[in-house]
Design a protein around this motif. Sequence first.
Motif, short mmCIF file in Angstrom:
data_model
loop_
_atom_site.label_atom_id
_atom_site.label_comp_id
_atom_site.label_asym_id
_atom_site.label_seq_id
_atom_site.Cartn_x
_atom_site.Cartn_y
_atom_site.Cartn_z
N LEU A 117 -0.83 -6.93 0.36
CA LEU A 117 -1.27 -7.63 -0.84
C LEU A 117 -0.23 -7.40 -1.91
N ARG A 118 0.25 -8.48 -2.50
CA ARG A 118 1.19 -8.40 -3.61
C ARG A 118 0.61 -9.20 -4.77
N GLY A 119 -0.07 -8.49 -5.66
CA GLY A 119 -0.76 -9.19 -6.74
C GLY A 119 -1.94 -9.95 -6.18
N ASP A 120 -1.81 -11.27 -6.08
CA ASP A 120 -2.90 -12.07 -5.51
C ASP A 120 -2.48 -12.74 -4.21
N VAL A 121 -1.35 -12.31 -3.64
CA VAL A 121 -0.85 -12.88 -2.39
C VAL A 121 -1.24 -11.95 -1.24
N PHE A 122 -2.14 -12.42 -0.39
CA PHE A 122 -2.69 -11.65 0.71
C PHE A 122 -2.15 -12.22 2.01
N GLU A 123 -1.53 -11.35 2.82
CA GLU A 123 -0.99 -11.79 4.10
C GLU A 123 -1.37 -10.78 5.18
N ALA A 124 -1.72 -11.28 6.35
CA ALA A 124 -2.11 -10.40 7.45
C ALA A 124 -1.55 -10.93 8.76
N VAL A 125 -1.19 -10.00 9.64
CA VAL A 125 -0.75 -10.34 10.99
C VAL A 125 -1.80 -9.78 11.95
N PHE A 126 -2.31 -10.65 12.84
CA PHE A 126 -3.36 -10.26 13.78
C PHE A 126 -2.86 -10.39 15.22
N PRO B 216 -7.09 -7.02 -19.33
CA PRO B 216 -6.83 -7.98 -18.25
C PRO B 216 -7.17 -7.37 -16.90
N ALA B 217 -7.43 -8.23 -15.93
CA ALA B 217 -7.78 -7.73 -14.60
C ALA B 217 -6.64 -6.91 -14.03
N PRO B 218 -6.92 -5.73 -13.47
CA PRO B 218 -5.85 -4.91 -12.88
C PRO B 218 -5.25 -5.61 -11.67
N SER B 219 -3.97 -5.36 -11.47
CA SER B 219 -3.25 -5.97 -10.36
C SER B 219 -2.62 -4.87 -9.52
N ILE B 220 -2.65 -5.04 -8.18
CA ILE B 220 -2.15 -4.00 -7.30
C ILE B 220 -1.25 -4.57 -6.21
N ASP B 221 -0.48 -3.69 -5.60
CA ASP B 221 0.15 -3.93 -4.31
C ASP B 221 -0.59 -3.06 -3.30
N LEU B 222 -0.67 -3.55 -2.07
CA LEU B 222 -1.42 -2.81 -1.05
C LEU B 222 -0.75 -3.03 0.30
N ASP B 223 -0.66 -1.95 1.09
CA ASP B 223 -0.12 -2.04 2.44
C ASP B 223 -1.02 -1.28 3.40
N LEU B 224 -1.29 -1.89 4.55
CA LEU B 224 -1.94 -1.19 5.64
C LEU B 224 -0.86 -0.53 6.48
N VAL B 225 -0.98 0.77 6.68
CA VAL B 225 -0.06 1.49 7.56
C VAL B 225 -0.88 2.30 8.56
N TYR B 226 -0.28 2.54 9.71
CA TYR B 226 -0.90 3.38 10.73
C TYR B 226 -0.09 4.67 10.84
N ARG B 227 -0.77 5.79 10.62
CA ARG B 227 -0.08 7.07 10.65
C ARG B 227 -0.49 7.87 11.89
N PRO B 228 0.46 8.61 12.45
CA PRO B 228 0.14 9.41 13.64
C PRO B 228 -0.98 10.39 13.36
N LEU B 229 -1.76 10.66 14.39
CA LEU B 229 -2.90 11.56 14.28
C LEU B 229 -2.80 12.60 15.39
N ASP B 230 -3.04 13.84 15.04
CA ASP B 230 -3.07 14.90 16.04
C ASP B 230 -4.44 14.84 16.72
N TYR B 231 -4.51 14.13 17.83
CA TYR B 231 -5.80 13.84 18.44
C TYR B 231 -6.03 14.57 19.75
N GLU B 232 -5.08 15.41 20.18
CA GLU B 232 -5.23 16.07 21.47
C GLU B 232 -6.50 16.92 21.53
N ALA B 233 -6.76 17.67 20.47
CA ALA B 233 -7.96 18.52 20.46
C ALA B 233 -9.23 17.66 20.47
#
Length: 238
Positions: free
Chosen positions: A31-40, A155-172
């Motif tokens: 999300l960049r301000g009011d521009v929303f883009e997604a890859v599926f 005025p309405a707040p404006s944001i940038d937003l990114d979805l990221v996937y971070r590694p997880l220690d899941y062995e346990a």
Amino acid sequence: MNPDGSSIGALITGKAFMADVGAYFPVSVTLRGDVFEAVFMMRESDLGHRTSGPYSEQRLPSDALNWAQLRAGMGMAGCFTSFRIEAGGNWPRIHIALSGTSVRGLIVMPEEVTAEAVNAPYLGKWQDQASSDIRIGLDYLAGWLSSCHHEAGGPAPSIDLDLVYRPLDYEATLAKYEQRMRELIPPVRPVLELRWRSATPAQRRAFVKNLKGARKTGSRLDRRWNYPLGGIEVEAPR
């Protein structure tokens, strides 16, 4: 742009768009301000009989065309949709635009998505839950932004937003489950990284009130709040 030209409106429309696309795995969301883009990532079972490339403008992929044609008159997120099939390679891509908004989507085929693309050691059934978790996160963010705008004014707040996937220690964690269940355990954690484009100090203070129990993360130059929200985390500047 979106009807109200705000990050809040883009999040609300983007969340509804994700649901209407079909709960496909989100490879990325920005999300960049009011521009929303997604890859599926397309669910292979939704394409029916698969075709094979290479494709061209004279030889368009019938599986992707059929998918788009079935949805052409339905609309998504309450908006008229337009579709464009990109057919220049071995796998088709489906571009989606929502009329009257800056919400856009790109659907890629399963063969195009690698585990490395989402920072994961493997892909699997864990992906099925990701779309729902991320929509929940977007919904909460839109509500928090609306609340801080209402409380602090301006005025309405404006944001940038990114979805990221971070590694997880899941062995346990994996050791606690039977082998047949392990494919459902995510090896990464989805995080929505928020940055302020424009917001008053009062709005930012009002926003942080929603992050009760958040932990402090980041370096001295990039201090952040990390807030767990079900199967996703939200990060915002301190």
